[in-house]
Design a protein around this motif. Structure first.
Motif, PDB file in Angstrom:
ATOM      1  N   VAL A  46       0.840  -1.355   0.039  1.00  0.00           N
ATOM      2  CA  VAL A  46       0.152  -0.136  -0.200  1.00  0.00           C
ATOM      3  C   VAL A  46       0.918   1.315  -0.011  1.00  0.00           C
ATOM      4  O   VAL A  46       0.358   2.467  -0.346  1.00  0.00           O
ATOM      5  CB  VAL A  46      -1.039   0.023   1.144  1.00  0.00           C
ATOM      6  N   THR A  47       2.043   1.204   0.354  1.00  0.00           N
ATOM      7  CA  THR A  47       2.856   2.489   0.384  1.00  0.00           C
ATOM      8  C   THR A  47       3.470   2.758  -1.069  1.00  0.00           C
ATOM      9  O   THR A  47       3.190   1.962  -1.861  1.00  0.00           O
ATOM     10  CB  THR A  47       3.916   2.310   1.220  1.00  0.00           C
ATOM     11  N   LYS A  53       9.462  -0.136   2.244  1.00  0.00           N
ATOM     12  CA  LYS A  53       8.969  -1.294   1.681  1.00  0.00           C
ATOM     13  C   LYS A  53       8.569  -1.433   0.301  1.00  0.00           C
ATOM     14  O   LYS A  53       8.816  -2.426  -0.350  1.00  0.00           O
ATOM     15  CB  LYS A  53       7.533  -1.358   2.352  1.00  0.00           C
ATOM     16  N   SER A 101       1.390  -3.797   7.508  1.00  0.00           N
ATOM     17  CA  SER A 101       1.702  -3.319   8.848  1.00  0.00           C
ATOM     18  C   SER A 101       1.057  -4.288   9.812  1.00  0.00           C
ATOM     19  O   SER A 101      -0.189  -4.652   9.505  1.00  0.00           O
ATOM     20  CB  SER A 101       1.148  -1.886   9.075  1.00  0.00           C
ATOM     21  N   LYS A 104      -2.326  -4.495  11.152  1.00  0.00           N
ATOM     22  CA  LYS A 104      -3.530  -4.907  10.149  1.00  0.00           C
ATOM     23  C   LYS A 104      -3.903  -6.517  10.293  1.00  0.00           C
ATOM     24  O   LYS A 104      -4.670  -7.012   9.892  1.00  0.00           O
ATOM     25  CB  LYS A 104      -3.487  -4.358   8.986  1.00  0.00           C
ATOM     26  N   ASN A 156       9.586  -0.330   9.527  1.00  0.00           N
ATOM     27  CA  ASN A 156       9.416   1.017   9.156  1.00  0.00           C
ATOM     28  C   ASN A 156      10.154   1.781  10.035  1.00  0.00           C
ATOM     29  O   ASN A 156      10.732   2.558   9.832  1.00  0.00           O
ATOM     30  CB  ASN A 156       7.847   1.513   8.648  1.00  0.00           C
ATOM     31  N   ARG A 180      -7.144   9.354  12.840  1.00  0.00           N
ATOM     32  CA  ARG A 180      -7.301   8.137  11.950  1.00  0.00           C
ATOM     33  C   ARG A 180      -6.220   6.927  12.739  1.00  0.00           C
ATOM     34  O   ARG A 180      -5.144   7.384  13.088  1.00  0.00           O
ATOM     35  CB  ARG A 180      -6.715   8.320  10.773  1.00  0.00           C
ATOM     36  N   GLN A 182      -4.841   2.598  12.024  1.00  0.00           N
ATOM     37  CA  GLN A 182      -4.773   1.470  11.301  1.00  0.00           C
ATOM     38  C   GLN A 182      -5.914   0.534  11.199  1.00  0.00           C
ATOM     39  O   GLN A 182      -6.512   0.032  10.252  1.00  0.00           O
ATOM     40  CB  GLN A 182      -3.374   0.816  11.246  1.00  0.00           C
ATOM     41  N   PHE A 203      -5.128   2.921   4.435  1.00  0.00           N
ATOM     42  CA  PHE A 203      -3.980   3.956   4.066  1.00  0.00           C
ATOM     43  C   PHE A 203      -4.191   4.795   2.905  1.00  0.00           C
ATOM     44  O   PHE A 203      -3.999   5.964   2.722  1.00  0.00           O
ATOM     45  CB  PHE A 203      -2.905   3.095   4.236  1.00  0.00           C
ATOM     46  N   ASN A 220       2.039   8.325  12.234  1.00  0.00           N
ATOM     47  CA  ASN A 220       2.663   7.474  11.453  1.00  0.00           C
ATOM     48  C   ASN A 220       4.085   7.625  11.311  1.00  0.00           C
ATOM     49  O   ASN A 220       4.817   8.589  12.167  1.00  0.00           O
ATOM     50  CB  ASN A 220       2.387   7.817  10.000  1.00  0.00           C
ATOM     51  N   ASN A 224       6.390   7.792   6.122  1.00  0.00           N
ATOM     52  CA  ASN A 224       4.942   7.691   5.511  1.00  0.00           C
ATOM     53  C   ASN A 224       4.395   9.156   5.477  1.00  0.00           C
ATOM     54  O   ASN A 224       3.778   9.455   4.562  1.00  0.00           O
ATOM     55  CB  ASN A 224       4.151   6.661   6.355  1.00  0.00           C
ATOM     56  N   LEU A 245       5.699   1.133  13.713  1.00  0.00           N
ATOM     57  CA  LEU A 245       4.819   0.732  12.488  1.00  0.00           C
ATOM     58  C   LEU A 245       5.777  -0.264  11.722  1.00  0.00           C
ATOM     59  O   LEU A 245       6.888   0.290  11.055  1.00  0.00           O
ATOM     60  CB  LEU A 245       4.495   1.528  11.697  1.00  0.00           C
ATOM     61  N   TYR A 247       6.500  -4.302   9.733  1.00  0.00           N
ATOM     62  CA  TYR A 247       5.802  -5.357   8.585  1.00  0.00           C
ATOM     63  C   TYR A 247       5.994  -6.510   8.759  1.00  0.00           C
ATOM     64  O   TYR A 247       6.968  -6.869   9.066  1.00  0.00           O
ATOM     65  CB  TYR A 247       6.068  -4.880   7.320  1.00  0.00           C
TER      66      TYR A 247
HETATM   67  C1  LMR Z   1      -0.550   2.711   7.729  1.00  0.00           C
HETATM   68  O1  LMR Z   1      -1.801   2.270   7.249  1.00  0.00           O
HETATM   69  O2  LMR Z   1      -0.586   3.931   8.099  1.00  0.00           O
HETATM   70  C2  LMR Z   1       0.548   1.938   7.222  1.00  0.00           C
HETATM   71  O3  LMR Z   1       0.297   0.675   7.743  1.00  0.00           O
HETATM   72  C3  LMR Z   1       0.827   1.773   5.910  1.00  0.00           C
HETATM   73  C4  LMR Z   1       2.069   1.061   5.580  1.00  0.00           C
HETATM   74  O4  LMR Z   1       2.204   0.079   5.182  1.00  0.00           O
HETATM   75  O5  LMR Z   1       3.321   1.629   6.294  1.00  0.00           O
END
Ligand code: LMR
Length: 340
Positions: A46-47, A53, A101, A104, A156, A180, A182, A203, A220, A224, A245, A247
């Protein structure tokens, strides 16, 4: 004559059908890529492509393709699947690698929220020691009963707060703001302990949610915040390092079990090299992004003092009261020890 002709045609058609069925069967049972074709691999995340990443996914592709056995497509920036879909798509083998991340993963294994426990990890080194030690390796394997295989911990870094309303220097400054998250209860509880509200937003939708004020702020990493251009829609940055944060690179068991032992080794070796690269890059790019954010002049920046930090640790104690048992005392203690 007509009878012989019909018999020959029937025999020919039956033979043809048996041959086709035979081919289909062998294709299903053979390891992917056998018979000349390369193994097709999709890696979705997603980044941005320039994030640690994003760069490491491209490194993994390069290393895997060098073997001559794999063909890898990398899809950055939620182009293929966003937060909501990527886990289900992985389990359905519509994509073979993702690197979410770990927050999730809470719907499968709540213990992954360890990264969100406030002020738990002292620094990057402490996080590496935890991930590479017995507790981190056990946690990584915990996805197997869900049809997924954790392959490597990528990094990260530490999270910091941004918002559009006011400088956040003390816990009381959070009162009435909405942030917000995650996903997961730990992050909701963290903001609740500070008197703030929270909302889970994928994200790929965060920039817009900040721009149209669905939420006032978010938390974040420097990288990011920088690569997603949040400074365009936020006014204040608090350098707090209150959570992490990081992964997990994950594949699915369906794909993995079709690979030969040799192919599995190629994947593991490529990931090992890509992981070392990713960790170096994460530290480097976060420092670079921090300098970009400070130099941009777009954000008013406040760095928590050691005394502020103590106030936040105290204010966030309810998170530990509610979540220590959910996450597991053994993981929390291992994380605390990893900093020593
Ligand atoms: C987010 O949703 O803020 C992060 O998990 C995005 C990411 O993959 O670094």
């Amino acid at each position: 004559m007509k009878k012989i002709y019909s018999f020959l045609v029937a025999a020919l058609v039956t033979g043809l059908l048996l041959w086709v069925a035979g081919c289909g069967g062998s294709q299903q049972t053979a390891a992917p890529g056998s018979g000349g074709g390369k193994i097709q691999v999709k890696f979705s995340h997603v980044t941005s492509e320039t994030s640690p990443k994003g760069q490491a996914a491209l490194k993994f592709k390069e290393l895997l393709e060098k073997s001559g056995q794999f063909e890898v497509q990398v899809f950055p920036s939620s182009q293929l699947f966003g937060d909501k879909e990527e886990l289900e798509m992985l389990r359905a083998d519509n994509v073979q690698f993702i690197a979410p991340s770990v927050t999730k993963l809470v719907g499968f294994v709540p213990a992954f929220q360890i990264v969100d426990m406030p002020f738990l990890f002292q620094n990057d080194r402490a996080a590496y020691a935890f991930y590479d030690g017995p507790a981190g390796q056990k946690l990584m394997r915990s996805l197997e009963s869900h049809g997924m295989l954790g392959m490597a911990w990528w990094i990260n870094g530490s999270k910091h707060f941004t918002n559009s309303k006011r400088p956040l220097q003390k816990p009381a400054d959070f009162k009435g703001l909405k942030f917000r998250t995650q996903s997961g209860g730990v992050l909701d509880e963290q903001f609740k302990a500070l008197g703030a509200g929270s909302q889970t937003i994928p994200f790929g939708e965060v920039y817009q949610a900040l721009a149209n004020k669905t939420v006032d702020g978010q938390e974040n990493t420097f990288n990011n915040i920088d690569t997603q251009k949040y400074a365009e829609v936020q006014k204040y940055l608090t350098i707090s390092g209150h959570g992490r944060l990081d992964y997990l690179v994950i594949t699915n068991t369906k794909f993995w079990n079709k690979l030969t032992a040799e192919q599995q080794k190629i994947v593991r070796d490529a990931l090992q090299e890509a992981t070392a690269y990713e960790r170096r890059l994460a530290e480097e790019l976060n420092e670079k992004s921090k300098q970009n954010l400070l130099a941009s002049g777009k954000l008013q920046v406040y760095q928590l003092t050691p005394a502020d930090r103590q106030e936040f640790i105290k204010a966030m104690q309810p998170v530990y009261q509610k979540y220590t048992d959910v996450i597991g005392r053994e993981y929390i203690e291992a994380a605390q020890k990893s900093g020593q």
